[in-house]
Design a protein around this motif. Structure first.
Motif, PDB file in Angstrom:
ATOM      1  N   GLY A  78      15.435  18.016   8.844  1.00 23.37           N
ATOM      2  CA  GLY A  78      16.579  17.149   9.092  1.00 23.37           C
ATOM      3  C   GLY A  78      16.247  15.746   9.534  1.00 23.37           C
ATOM      4  N   ALA A  79      14.976  15.373   9.490  1.00 25.30           N
ATOM      5  CA  ALA A  79      14.605  14.021   9.915  1.00 25.30           C
ATOM      6  C   ALA A  79      15.021  13.000   8.865  1.00 25.30           C
ATOM      7  CB  ALA A  79      13.097  13.937  10.150  1.00 25.30           C
ATOM      8  N   ARG A  80      15.482  11.867   9.315  1.00 28.45           N
ATOM      9  CA  ARG A  80      15.834  10.787   8.407  1.00 28.45           C
ATOM     10  C   ARG A  80      14.563  10.113   7.890  1.00 28.45           C
ATOM     11  NH1 ARG A  80      20.907   7.822  11.546  1.00 28.45           N
ATOM     12  NH2 ARG A  80      22.336   9.631  11.511  1.00 28.45           N
ATOM     13  N   PRO A  81      14.654   9.380   6.779  1.00 28.36           N
ATOM     14  CA  PRO A  81      13.457   8.713   6.237  1.00 28.36           C
ATOM     15  C   PRO A  81      12.757   7.809   7.245  1.00 28.36           C
ATOM     16  CG  PRO A  81      15.213   8.689   4.615  1.00 28.36           C
ATOM     17  CD  PRO A  81      15.813   9.252   5.871  1.00 28.36           C
ATOM     18  N   VAL A  82      13.552   7.089   8.055  1.00 29.73           N
ATOM     19  CA  VAL A  82      12.938   6.207   9.049  1.00 29.73           C
ATOM     20  C   VAL A  82      12.181   7.022  10.088  1.00 29.73           C
ATOM     21  CG1 VAL A  82      13.377   4.504  10.843  1.00 29.73           C
ATOM     22  CG2 VAL A  82      14.666   4.408   8.688  1.00 29.73           C
ATOM     23  N   SER A  83      12.775   8.128  10.531  1.00 33.37           N
ATOM     24  CA  SER A  83      12.104   8.982  11.512  1.00 33.37           C
ATOM     25  C   SER A  83      10.848   9.618  10.928  1.00 33.37           C
ATOM     26  CB  SER A  83      13.067  10.075  11.989  1.00 33.37           C
ATOM     27  OG  SER A  83      14.211   9.515  12.584  1.00 33.37           O
ATOM     28  N   THR A  84      10.902   9.998   9.665  1.00 28.08           N
ATOM     29  CA  THR A  84       9.721  10.560   9.009  1.00 28.08           C
ATOM     30  C   THR A  84       8.613   9.533   8.918  1.00 28.08           C
ATOM     31  OG1 THR A  84      11.082  12.079   7.706  1.00 28.08           O
ATOM     32  CG2 THR A  84       8.864  11.619   6.894  1.00 28.08           C
ATOM     33  N   PHE A  85       8.995   8.312   8.590  1.00 34.99           N
ATOM     34  CA  PHE A  85       7.980   7.260   8.499  1.00 34.99           C
ATOM     35  C   PHE A  85       7.336   6.990   9.854  1.00 34.99           C
ATOM     36  CE2 PHE A  85       6.875   2.752   8.936  1.00 34.99           C
ATOM     37  CZ  PHE A  85       5.912   2.642   7.952  1.00 34.99           C
ATOM     38  N   LEU A  86       8.153   6.842  10.893  1.00 36.66           N
ATOM     39  CA  LEU A  86       7.626   6.518  12.223  1.00 36.66           C
ATOM     40  C   LEU A  86       6.891   7.698  12.857  1.00 36.66           C
ATOM     41  CD1 LEU A  86      10.619   4.474  13.691  1.00 36.66           C
ATOM     42  CD2 LEU A  86       8.495   3.596  12.725  1.00 36.66           C
ATOM     43  N   VAL A 120       5.547  10.510  11.099  1.00 31.46           N
ATOM     44  CA  VAL A 120       4.534  11.178  10.288  1.00 31.46           C
ATOM     45  C   VAL A 120       3.663  10.175   9.541  1.00 31.46           C
ATOM     46  CG1 VAL A 120       4.132  12.829   8.424  1.00 31.46           C
ATOM     47  CG2 VAL A 120       6.026  13.196  10.014  1.00 31.46           C
ATOM     48  N   THR A 121       4.284   9.367   8.693  1.00 29.52           N
ATOM     49  CA  THR A 121       3.517   8.482   7.801  1.00 29.52           C
ATOM     50  C   THR A 121       2.712   7.449   8.572  1.00 29.52           C
ATOM     51  OG1 THR A 121       5.237   8.759   6.119  1.00 29.52           O
ATOM     52  CG2 THR A 121       3.674   6.964   5.824  1.00 29.52           C
ATOM     53  N   LEU A 122       3.366   6.736   9.469  1.00 26.81           N
ATOM     54  CA  LEU A 122       2.682   5.668  10.192  1.00 26.81           C
ATOM     55  C   LEU A 122       1.527   6.183  11.055  1.00 26.81           C
ATOM     56  CD1 LEU A 122       2.520   2.671  10.805  1.00 26.81           C
ATOM     57  CD2 LEU A 122       4.208   2.999  12.632  1.00 26.81           C
ATOM     58  N   PRO A 123       1.732   7.246  11.863  1.00 32.10           N
ATOM     59  CA  PRO A 123       0.584   7.739  12.648  1.00 32.10           C
ATOM     60  C   PRO A 123      -0.579   8.214  11.784  1.00 32.10           C
ATOM     61  CG  PRO A 123       2.637   8.593  13.533  1.00 32.10           C
ATOM     62  CD  PRO A 123       2.982   7.947  12.241  1.00 32.10           C
ATOM     63  N   LEU A 124      -0.285   8.866  10.663  1.00 31.61           N
ATOM     64  CA  LEU A 124      -1.358   9.370   9.812  1.00 31.61           C
ATOM     65  C   LEU A 124      -2.083   8.253   9.067  1.00 31.61           C
ATOM     66  CD1 LEU A 124       0.312  12.564   8.306  1.00 31.61           C
ATOM     67  CD2 LEU A 124      -1.428  12.438  10.094  1.00 31.61           C
ATOM     68  N   SER A 125      -1.444   7.117   8.930  1.00 33.75           N
ATOM     69  CA  SER A 125      -2.084   5.993   8.247  1.00 33.75           C
ATOM     70  C   SER A 125      -2.781   5.035   9.211  1.00 33.75           C
ATOM     71  CB  SER A 125      -1.045   5.208   7.443  1.00 33.75           C
ATOM     72  OG  SER A 125      -0.082   4.609   8.298  1.00 33.75           O
ATOM     73  N   ALA A 162       0.829  -1.202   0.000  1.00 36.95           N
ATOM     74  CA  ALA A 162       0.000   0.000   0.000  1.00 36.95           C
ATOM     75  C   ALA A 162       0.867   1.257   0.000  1.00 36.95           C
ATOM     76  CB  ALA A 162      -0.929  -0.009   1.216  1.00 36.95           C
ATOM     77  N   TYR A 163       1.962   1.222   0.737  1.00 38.24           N
ATOM     78  CA  TYR A 163       2.870   2.385   0.782  1.00 38.24           C
ATOM     79  C   TYR A 163       3.468   2.654  -0.592  1.00 38.24           C
ATOM     80  CZ  TYR A 163       6.731   5.404   2.222  1.00 38.24           C
ATOM     81  OH  TYR A 163       7.614   6.452   2.352  1.00 38.24           O
ATOM     82  N   TYR A 164       3.895   1.602  -1.269  1.00 43.53           N
ATOM     83  CA  TYR A 164       4.463   1.784  -2.603  1.00 43.53           C
ATOM     84  C   TYR A 164       3.415   2.332  -3.574  1.00 43.53           C
ATOM     85  CZ  TYR A 164       6.368   0.731  -7.190  1.00 43.53           C
ATOM     86  OH  TYR A 164       6.794   0.837  -8.484  1.00 43.53           O
ATOM     87  N   LEU A 165       2.202   1.776  -3.522  1.00 39.96           N
ATOM     88  CA  LEU A 165       1.154   2.224  -4.435  1.00 39.96           C
ATOM     89  C   LEU A 165       0.796   3.689  -4.201  1.00 39.96           C
ATOM     90  CD1 LEU A 165      -1.255  -0.845  -4.393  1.00 39.96           C
ATOM     91  CD2 LEU A 165       0.338  -0.204  -6.204  1.00 39.96           C
ATOM     92  N   ALA A 166       0.728   4.094  -2.937  1.00 45.81           N
ATOM     93  CA  ALA A 166       0.246   5.434  -2.618  1.00 45.81           C
ATOM     94  C   ALA A 166       1.338   6.494  -2.681  1.00 45.81           C
ATOM     95  CB  ALA A 166      -0.395   5.438  -1.226  1.00 45.81           C
TER      96      ALA A 166
END
Length: 288
Positions: free
Chosen positions: A189-197, A199-204, A90-94
């Motif tokens: 300055g957030a790393r991709p992992v930090s952005t995912f944990l 921002v992305t994960l909570p919003l999803s 789903a992450y790749y598709l979106a």
């Protein structure tokens, strides 16, 4: 006396809701009431239902403890396995997929629903059977591997059969994600992992909770996959209900199990909704 504007709105709302309400009453509420009545009765000598007022059927629920155990353990595990596989897709598709190909890729996710689940499950019976993967393993010296008629086979069938139902809610949640939040996180300055944990994960999470609740609830009443891939050795509550209603014709005991299953589903729904609201509230506080 002329009807007020508020009264007219209530009347229109009532007329719009009436067909759906009547449908629910006739095909949901009344059958459930009948099942509750059956669960308080006794099995007739020739099978079926005999009027009574007893809780004996509910007291006999431990007799089907194995079916309850398998369902309440394998259904959540299957839902979590679906989540682990579905989220990256789903992450790749979106987020990552080319918008020009996104509609086609999403359509491919739904393609398995064009084929009967029965046919697809039979295919897995061959793949996991003695002529499938175990036969290939013997070629490399690994023998006596049994995959079919095991909890593992049931979990494989669950993930394969219910994966699209998990992908779509997560995809919808991620597709609505504001990309500016990801850019702002990267600019800070957030790393991709930090952005995912962060921002992305909570919003999803609303999509995740919807997918988990949907798959889990459907699995609680699953019959086909345990029957074919479990080979009668991995019973779910759905298998117990078929046995009680159609074979042993013990309608009161089957009804008691069905009522208990409905209560379990209600508890799962309430828990999922409460967790989703809590996550949504936490997300709003964090964004503010």
């Amino acid at each position: 006396m002329a009807m007020s504007a508020a009264g007219k709105r209530r009347a229109v709302t009532g007329l719009l809701v009436a067909p759906a309400a009547a449908w629910l009453v006739v095909f949901l509420v009344l059958p459930f009431i009948a099942i509750v009545v059956f669960s308080l009765g006794e099995r007739a000598p020739e099978g079926g239902y005999q009027p009574a007022l007893t809780l004996a059927q509910y007291m006999n629920l431990p007799a089907r403890a194995a079916a309850f155990w398998n369902t309440l353990v394998l259904a959540p595990i299957g839902a979590l396995a679906c989540l682990v596989v579905a989220y990256p897709v789903a992450y790749y598709l979106a987020v990552k997929a080319d918008p020009r190909w996104r509609l086609l890729l999403v359509s491919l996710v739904v393609v398995p629903f064009w084929t009967s689940l029965l046919v697809r499950t039979y295919a897995w019976m061959y793949i996991l059977g003695s002529r499938g993967i175990p036969n290939l393993l013997t070629l490399v010296g690994i023998e006596d591997v049994r995959l079919l008629n095991t909890p593992f086979a049931v979990l494989v069938g669950i993930v394969y059969g219910y994966l699209p139902l998990m992908i779509m809610p997560i995809y919808v949640s991620l597709e609505k994600l504001d990309r500016r939040l990801l850019e702002a996180s990267a600019d800070l300055g957030a790393r991709p992992v930090s952005t995912f944990l962060g921002v992305t994960l909570p919003l999803s999470m609303p999509g995740v909770m919807t997918g988990v609740a949907l798959v889990t609830i459907l699995l609680l009443g699953e019959y086909l996959i345990p029957q074919l891939l479990g080979g009668g050795k991995v019973f779910f509550i759905g298998n117990a209900l078929v046995d009680l209603f159609l074979q042993s014709r013990n309608w009161p005991f089957g009804s008691a199990i069905a009522v208990t299953l409905v209560l379990v589903v209600v508890v799962v729904l309430l828990g999922a909704m409460r967790l989703a609201y809590r996550v949504a509230g936490t997300r709003q506080v964090d964004l503010v």
